[in-house]
Motif scaffolding. Structure first.
Motif, PDB file in Angstrom:
ATOM      1  N   THR A 182       0.815  -1.209   0.000  1.00  0.00           N
ATOM      2  CA  THR A 182       0.000   0.000   0.000  1.00  0.00           C
ATOM      3  C   THR A 182       0.849   1.259   0.000  1.00  0.00           C
ATOM      4  O   THR A 182       0.348   2.345   0.186  1.00  0.00           O
ATOM      5  CB  THR A 182      -0.930   0.034   1.227  1.00  0.00           C
ATOM      6  N   SER A 183       2.118   1.157  -0.201  1.00  0.00           N
ATOM      7  CA  SER A 183       3.004   2.311  -0.127  1.00  0.00           C
ATOM      8  C   SER A 183       2.747   3.286  -1.273  1.00  0.00           C
ATOM      9  O   SER A 183       2.628   2.892  -2.428  1.00  0.00           O
ATOM     10  CB  SER A 183       4.459   1.843  -0.165  1.00  0.00           C
ATOM     11  N   GLY A 184       2.645   4.585  -0.924  1.00  0.00           N
ATOM     12  CA  GLY A 184       2.502   5.628  -1.923  1.00  0.00           C
ATOM     13  C   GLY A 184       1.120   5.770  -2.535  1.00  0.00           C
ATOM     14  O   GLY A 184       0.963   6.425  -3.553  1.00  0.00           O
ATOM     15  N   LYS A 185       0.102   5.227  -1.905  1.00  0.00           N
ATOM     16  CA  LYS A 185      -1.265   5.279  -2.431  1.00  0.00           C
ATOM     17  C   LYS A 185      -2.000   6.497  -1.889  1.00  0.00           C
ATOM     18  O   LYS A 185      -1.684   7.018  -0.829  1.00  0.00           O
ATOM     19  CB  LYS A 185      -2.054   4.022  -2.049  1.00  0.00           C
ATOM     20  N   ASN A 186      -3.016   6.960  -2.621  1.00  0.00           N
ATOM     21  CA  ASN A 186      -3.960   7.960  -2.138  1.00  0.00           C
ATOM     22  C   ASN A 186      -5.123   7.204  -1.515  1.00  0.00           C
ATOM     23  O   ASN A 186      -5.771   6.400  -2.178  1.00  0.00           O
ATOM     24  CB  ASN A 186      -4.488   8.826  -3.285  1.00  0.00           C
ATOM     25  N   ILE A 187      -5.401   7.471  -0.232  1.00  0.00           N
ATOM     26  CA  ILE A 187      -6.415   6.702   0.485  1.00  0.00           C
ATOM     27  C   ILE A 187      -7.358   7.657   1.209  1.00  0.00           C
ATOM     28  O   ILE A 187      -6.924   8.561   1.914  1.00  0.00           O
ATOM     29  CB  ILE A 187      -5.757   5.742   1.496  1.00  0.00           C
ATOM     30  N   ASN A 212     -11.028   9.810  12.290  1.00  0.00           N
ATOM     31  CA  ASN A 212     -10.635  10.662  13.408  1.00  0.00           C
ATOM     32  C   ASN A 212     -10.827   9.998  14.766  1.00  0.00           C
ATOM     33  O   ASN A 212     -10.494  10.586  15.789  1.00  0.00           O
ATOM     34  CB  ASN A 212     -11.387  11.992  13.364  1.00  0.00           C
ATOM     35  N   SER A 213     -11.336   8.759  14.802  1.00  0.00           N
ATOM     36  CA  SER A 213     -11.491   8.094  16.096  1.00  0.00           C
ATOM     37  C   SER A 213     -11.515   6.569  15.924  1.00  0.00           C
ATOM     38  O   SER A 213     -11.698   6.067  14.818  1.00  0.00           O
ATOM     39  CB  SER A 213     -12.790   8.546  16.778  1.00  0.00           C
ATOM     40  N   GLY A 214     -11.319   5.889  17.021  1.00  0.00           N
ATOM     41  CA  GLY A 214     -11.440   4.437  17.059  1.00  0.00           C
ATOM     42  C   GLY A 214     -10.526   3.693  16.111  1.00  0.00           C
ATOM     43  O   GLY A 214      -9.348   4.030  15.937  1.00  0.00           O
ATOM     44  N   LEU A 215     -11.083   2.674  15.469  1.00  0.00           N
ATOM     45  CA  LEU A 215     -10.328   1.830  14.550  1.00  0.00           C
ATOM     46  C   LEU A 215      -9.789   2.628  13.362  1.00  0.00           C
ATOM     47  O   LEU A 215      -8.684   2.390  12.890  1.00  0.00           O
ATOM     48  CB  LEU A 215     -11.216   0.680  14.067  1.00  0.00           C
ATOM     49  N   GLY A 216     -10.578   3.606  12.894  1.00  0.00           N
ATOM     50  CA  GLY A 216     -10.142   4.442  11.783  1.00  0.00           C
ATOM     51  C   GLY A 216      -8.890   5.231  12.116  1.00  0.00           C
ATOM     52  O   GLY A 216      -8.008   5.405  11.273  1.00  0.00           O
ATOM     53  N   PHE A 217      -8.770   5.698  13.362  1.00  0.00           N
ATOM     54  CA  PHE A 217      -7.582   6.455  13.796  1.00  0.00           C
ATOM     55  C   PHE A 217      -6.331   5.593  13.707  1.00  0.00           C
ATOM     56  O   PHE A 217      -5.301   6.028  13.186  1.00  0.00           O
ATOM     57  CB  PHE A 217      -7.781   6.969  15.222  1.00  0.00           C
ATOM     58  N   TYR A 218      -6.417   4.364  14.174  1.00  0.00           N
ATOM     59  CA  TYR A 218      -5.254   3.477  14.130  1.00  0.00           C
ATOM     60  C   TYR A 218      -4.960   2.991  12.711  1.00  0.00           C
ATOM     61  O   TYR A 218      -3.813   2.713  12.380  1.00  0.00           O
ATOM     62  CB  TYR A 218      -5.419   2.328  15.123  1.00  0.00           C
ATOM     63  N   SER A 219      -5.980   2.944  11.886  1.00  0.00           N
ATOM     64  CA  SER A 219      -5.761   2.645  10.466  1.00  0.00           C
ATOM     65  C   SER A 219      -4.963   3.760   9.813  1.00  0.00           C
ATOM     66  O   SER A 219      -4.053   3.510   9.020  1.00  0.00           O
ATOM     67  CB  SER A 219      -7.096   2.473   9.743  1.00  0.00           C
ATOM     68  N   VAL A 220      -5.302   5.002  10.144  1.00  0.00           N
ATOM     69  CA  VAL A 220      -4.571   6.160   9.623  1.00  0.00           C
ATOM     70  C   VAL A 220      -3.098   6.067  10.004  1.00  0.00           C
ATOM     71  O   VAL A 220      -2.208   6.243   9.175  1.00  0.00           O
ATOM     72  CB  VAL A 220      -5.189   7.480  10.138  1.00  0.00           C
ATOM     73  N   ILE A 221      -2.837   5.781  11.265  1.00  0.00           N
ATOM     74  CA  ILE A 221      -1.452   5.694  11.743  1.00  0.00           C
ATOM     75  C   ILE A 221      -0.683   4.620  10.982  1.00  0.00           C
ATOM     76  O   ILE A 221       0.435   4.859  10.515  1.00  0.00           O
ATOM     77  CB  ILE A 221      -1.425   5.415  13.264  1.00  0.00           C
ATOM     78  N   ASN A 222      -1.269   3.443  10.840  1.00  0.00           N
ATOM     79  CA  ASN A 222      -0.571   2.357  10.146  1.00  0.00           C
ATOM     80  C   ASN A 222      -0.366   2.657   8.670  1.00  0.00           C
ATOM     81  O   ASN A 222       0.666   2.307   8.100  1.00  0.00           O
ATOM     82  CB  ASN A 222      -1.311   1.040  10.336  1.00  0.00           C
ATOM     83  N   LEU A 223      -1.333   3.302   8.033  1.00  0.00           N
ATOM     84  CA  LEU A 223      -1.179   3.646   6.622  1.00  0.00           C
ATOM     85  C   LEU A 223      -0.161   4.767   6.427  1.00  0.00           C
ATOM     86  O   LEU A 223       0.531   4.811   5.415  1.00  0.00           O
ATOM     87  CB  LEU A 223      -2.533   4.018   6.017  1.00  0.00           C
ATOM     88  N   LEU A 224      -0.050   5.679   7.392  1.00  0.00           N
ATOM     89  CA  LEU A 224       0.974   6.724   7.311  1.00  0.00           C
ATOM     90  C   LEU A 224       2.376   6.134   7.446  1.00  0.00           C
ATOM     91  O   LEU A 224       3.324   6.644   6.845  1.00  0.00           O
ATOM     92  CB  LEU A 224       0.744   7.786   8.381  1.00  0.00           C
ATOM     93  N   TYR A 251      -0.670   8.736   1.167  1.00  0.00           N
ATOM     94  CA  TYR A 251      -1.334  10.032   1.246  1.00  0.00           C
ATOM     95  C   TYR A 251      -2.741   9.774   1.751  1.00  0.00           C
ATOM     96  O   TYR A 251      -3.538   9.129   1.088  1.00  0.00           O
ATOM     97  CB  TYR A 251      -1.363  10.712  -0.122  1.00  0.00           C
ATOM     98  N   ILE A 252      -3.050  10.272   2.942  1.00  0.00           N
ATOM     99  CA  ILE A 252      -4.313   9.972   3.596  1.00  0.00           C
ATOM    100  C   ILE A 252      -5.219  11.199   3.561  1.00  0.00           C
ATOM    101  O   ILE A 252      -4.790  12.300   3.890  1.00  0.00           O
ATOM    102  CB  ILE A 252      -4.079   9.558   5.070  1.00  0.00           C
ATOM    103  N   PHE A 253      -6.472  10.984   3.197  1.00  0.00           N
ATOM    104  CA  PHE A 253      -7.490  12.026   3.203  1.00  0.00           C
ATOM    105  C   PHE A 253      -8.576  11.599   4.176  1.00  0.00           C
ATOM    106  O   PHE A 253      -9.129  10.501   4.062  1.00  0.00           O
ATOM    107  CB  PHE A 253      -8.070  12.226   1.800  1.00  0.00           C
ATOM    108  N   ILE A 254      -8.878  12.481   5.158  1.00  0.00           N
ATOM    109  CA  ILE A 254      -9.840  12.150   6.199  1.00  0.00           C
ATOM    110  C   ILE A 254     -10.866  13.277   6.290  1.00  0.00           C
ATOM    111  O   ILE A 254     -10.543  14.367   6.775  1.00  0.00           O
ATOM    112  CB  ILE A 254      -9.140  11.989   7.560  1.00  0.00           C
ATOM    113  N   PRO A 255     -12.081  13.046   5.797  1.00  0.00           N
ATOM    114  CA  PRO A 255     -13.107  14.084   5.945  1.00  0.00           C
ATOM    115  C   PRO A 255     -13.586  14.146   7.395  1.00  0.00           C
ATOM    116  O   PRO A 255     -13.975  13.130   7.971  1.00  0.00           O
ATOM    117  CB  PRO A 255     -14.225  13.624   5.010  1.00  0.00           C
ATOM    118  N   ILE A 256     -13.518  15.336   7.993  1.00  0.00           N
ATOM    119  CA  ILE A 256     -13.959  15.536   9.378  1.00  0.00           C
ATOM    120  C   ILE A 256     -14.949  16.695   9.375  1.00  0.00           C
ATOM    121  O   ILE A 256     -14.652  17.766   8.852  1.00  0.00           O
ATOM    122  CB  ILE A 256     -12.757  15.815  10.302  1.00  0.00           C
TER     123      ILE A 256
END
Length: 64
Positions: A4-9, A15-27, A32-37
């Motif tokens: 998954t390296s170098g992907k736009n995701i 911003n919370s819970g499982l999604g937050f830790y997914s962001v960390i692992n993907l970073l 490149y992570i996009f998170i609508p908040i």
């Protein structure tokens, strides 16, 4: 293992819970992570948590 390296995701609920830790692992894989908040307050809280997580990880690594 999935490459998954170098992907736009886009992560909804990143911003919370499982999604937050997914962001960390993907970073970690240099994506490149996009998170609508929806609100400014949630965005600020998310950025502070992310900064604290990354900063604490770096400091604990340096102490080893």
């Amino acid at each position: 293992m999935l490459n998954t390296s170098g992907k736009n995701i886009l992560i909804t609920g990143g911003n919370s819970g499982l999604g937050f830790y997914s962001v960390i692992n993907l970073l970690k894989d240099k994506n490149y992570i996009f998170i609508p908040i929806k609100s400014i307050q949630r965005k600020v809280h998310f950025l502070n948590r992310l900064y604290e997580y990354i900063f604490c990880s770096i400091n604990s690594w340096r102490k080893r």
